[in-house]
Enzyme design. Structure first.
Site, PDB file in Angstrom:
ATOM      1  N   HIS A   1       0.887  -1.193   0.000  1.00 49.17           N
ATOM      2  CA  HIS A   1       0.000   0.000   0.000  1.00 49.17           C
ATOM      3  C   HIS A   1       0.911   1.225   0.000  1.00 49.17           C
ATOM      4  O   HIS A   1       1.740   1.390  -0.892  1.00 49.17           O
ATOM      5  CB  HIS A   1      -0.913  -0.115   1.225  1.00 49.17           C
ATOM      6  CG  HIS A   1      -2.077   0.825   1.273  1.00 49.17           C
ATOM      7  ND1 HIS A   1      -2.435   1.654   0.248  1.00 49.17           N
ATOM      8  CD2 HIS A   1      -2.990   1.065   2.271  1.00 49.17           C
ATOM      9  CE1 HIS A   1      -3.514   2.351   0.591  1.00 49.17           C
ATOM     10  NE2 HIS A   1      -3.862   2.021   1.823  1.00 49.17           N
TER      11      HIS A   1
ATOM     12  N   HIS B   1      -2.119  -2.119  -9.831  1.00 48.56           N
ATOM     13  CA  HIS B   1      -3.136  -1.568  -8.939  1.00 48.56           C
ATOM     14  C   HIS B   1      -4.377  -2.435  -9.006  1.00 48.56           C
ATOM     15  O   HIS B   1      -4.708  -2.958 -10.064  1.00 48.56           O
ATOM     16  CB  HIS B   1      -3.499  -0.134  -9.347  1.00 48.56           C
ATOM     17  CG  HIS B   1      -4.134   0.629  -8.243  1.00 48.56           C
ATOM     18  ND1 HIS B   1      -5.480   0.561  -7.986  1.00 48.56           N
ATOM     19  CD2 HIS B   1      -3.596   1.434  -7.295  1.00 48.56           C
ATOM     20  CE1 HIS B   1      -5.747   1.312  -6.938  1.00 48.56           C
ATOM     21  NE2 HIS B   1      -4.624   1.844  -6.494  1.00 48.56           N
TER      22      HIS B   1
ATOM     23  N   ASP C   1       2.889   5.672  -6.563  1.00 51.95           N
ATOM     24  CA  ASP C   1       4.131   5.549  -5.795  1.00 51.95           C
ATOM     25  C   ASP C   1       5.379   5.488  -6.667  1.00 51.95           C
ATOM     26  O   ASP C   1       6.489   5.552  -6.151  1.00 51.95           O
ATOM     27  CB  ASP C   1       4.073   4.291  -4.914  1.00 51.95           C
ATOM     28  CG  ASP C   1       3.066   4.450  -3.791  1.00 51.95           C
ATOM     29  OD1 ASP C   1       2.999   5.551  -3.231  1.00 51.95           O
ATOM     30  OD2 ASP C   1       2.352   3.487  -3.491  1.00 51.95           O
TER      31      ASP C   1
END
Ligand code: CMC
Length: 375
Positions: A222, A261, A312
């Protein structure tokens, strides 16, 4: 036994209704309150995004002014809490420091012992204001530097960079941090938001709900991925090693950090915005060159499976270029996401029902108990 539909990791299982955030995973689009993320990044501020999420509508000029002033005056921490930060072992991960300090703050907040939604809203505001202070104080204390008290003349993003470095950031640096905070503020029903909501749904307190969110965000699948991405770039070492590293990782079924994702099967729109900043800030840097090569090669290898860069992948390069330590990347995610956690909790509590899913029992039944000395 009653049969239930089962979806591992709760994939595609709606857990609540919400008007906050919508993700179009096939098209790679993200909306807060129906407004595309690109528009928020271009025109808004983190303060306005946070208040909009909490109110579930765009605020008026007057409402934003009051909220912004309240944020600025709520930034500092009780002196006992600052002493606690000094007592934390320096090897503590900043996410763990954040989790512990937020937990402790509950004792100093009268509103934590009230049940009404107005009290929970005030706690949300205080936590949004204090998260940057906790992270910056802990970072400076562990580096044996004096803490830098919040400066109320600075915006949320500016003040965070100021408390970290002791220097007033440039307009461009503040804009980059502000946009990074805008991009991370909410993301529909993700693991950390769900964790916060599960805790809140038991009618536990707001601090416990937010602490649960911090714990869930910390993991490398995450929010922890942004830190893991930079570590991966260090392992890769040079552009020449990218292909070999990816081939070996994919062969061993290892995940490439910053890719993939659950919802997006297209390019994450947040990654696109951050990539532009990464390019502007560090086009010549080793990290940026490696990142571009990793992206190029991954596109050839896995784009057909719907695996693209996520938020990210480029955020770490941006923070690194701003001189921020790698283990603060996930806390920055938390500094922003606390608004989303609180907004979802407030929304859910308006029509609460305790989360109590089920599991599929795979064991045997009616077995005999065997005394311990006969096993
Ligand atoms: N690298 C290589 N292969 C991948 C990756 C990746 N990063 N992500 C997914 N896959 C493959 C996976 O191996 C599997 O392939 P196959 O069907 O052949 O077995 C397929 O794609 C589905 O993967 P999954 O792990 O079942 O997907 P998931 O929805 O359970 O997990 C994820 C989503 C984000 C946890 C995962 O993509 C991942 O671990 N990515 C790396 C960590 C990361 O960057 N996390 C940040 C997510 S975005 C920010 C946030 O929301 O926190």
């Amino acid at each position: 036994m009653k049969e239930y539909p089962f979806s591992k990791g709760l994939e595609d299982v709606p857990a609540a209704e919400s008007v906050l955030t919508y993700i179009d995973g096939q098209e790679g689009k993200l909306y807060y309150l129906g407004i595309p993320i690109e528009e928020w990044a271009e025109n808004s501020t983190y303060e306005e995004v946070a208040l909009s999420l909490l109110l579930r509508r765009l605020p008026t000029k007057g409402e934003l002014k009051v909220f912004d002033a309240a944020l600025r005056s709520s930034r500092d921490l009780p002196e006992e809490v600052i002493d606690f930060i000094y007592d934390l072992p320096p090897q503590t991960h900043p996410m763990s420091a954040l989790r512990s300090v937020v937990s402790l703050l509950e004792s100093y907040d009268e509103d934590a012992r009230r049940d009404d939604l107005d009290a929970k809203f005030r706690i949300a505001l205080r936590l949004i204001a204090k998260f940057p202070t906790i992270v910056a104080y802990f970072d400076r204390v562990r580096k044996n530097l004096d803490i830098v008290r919040p400066n109320p003349s600075l915006s949320h993003a500016e003040n965070f960079l100021y408390m970290l470095t002791g220097k007033i950031p440039t307009k461009y640096e503040s804009k980059v941090m502000d946009v990074a905070l805008i991009l991370h503020a909410d993301h529909e029903m993700n693991a950390s938001t769900f964790a916060s909501m599960v805790v809140a749904s038991t009618l536990s307190d707001m601090y416990s709900a937010i602490v649960a969110g911090i714990g869930a965000l910390k993991g490398p699948l995450h929010g922890g991925a942004n830190e893991a991405v930079l570590k991966m770039f260090d392992e890769i070492g040079s552009v020449d090693n990218v292909e070999k590293y990816i081939e070996e990782s994919l062969a061993q079924k290892k995940k490439i950090m910053g890719f993939g994702h659950r919802v997006y099967k297209a390019y994450d729109p947040r990654a696109r915005i951050l990539k532009k900043f990464a390019e502007e800030l560090s086009k010549e840097s080793k990290y940026y060159e490696i990142a571009v090569k990793v992206e190029e090669y991954m596109m050839k290898k896995v784009a057909q499976k719907g695996i693209f860069p996520n938020v990210d992948f480029y955020s770490g390069i941006v923070y690194n270029a701003l001189g921020i330590s790698t283990d603060l990347f996930t806390p920055i995610f938390a500094i922003s996401r606390v608004a989303g956690w609180a907004a979802h909790v407030l929304e859910y509590l308006e029509d609460n029902r305790i989360f109590r899913p089920s599991s599929i029992y795979k064991g045997e039944l009616d077995k005999k108990y065997i005394p311990i000395d006969q096993r």
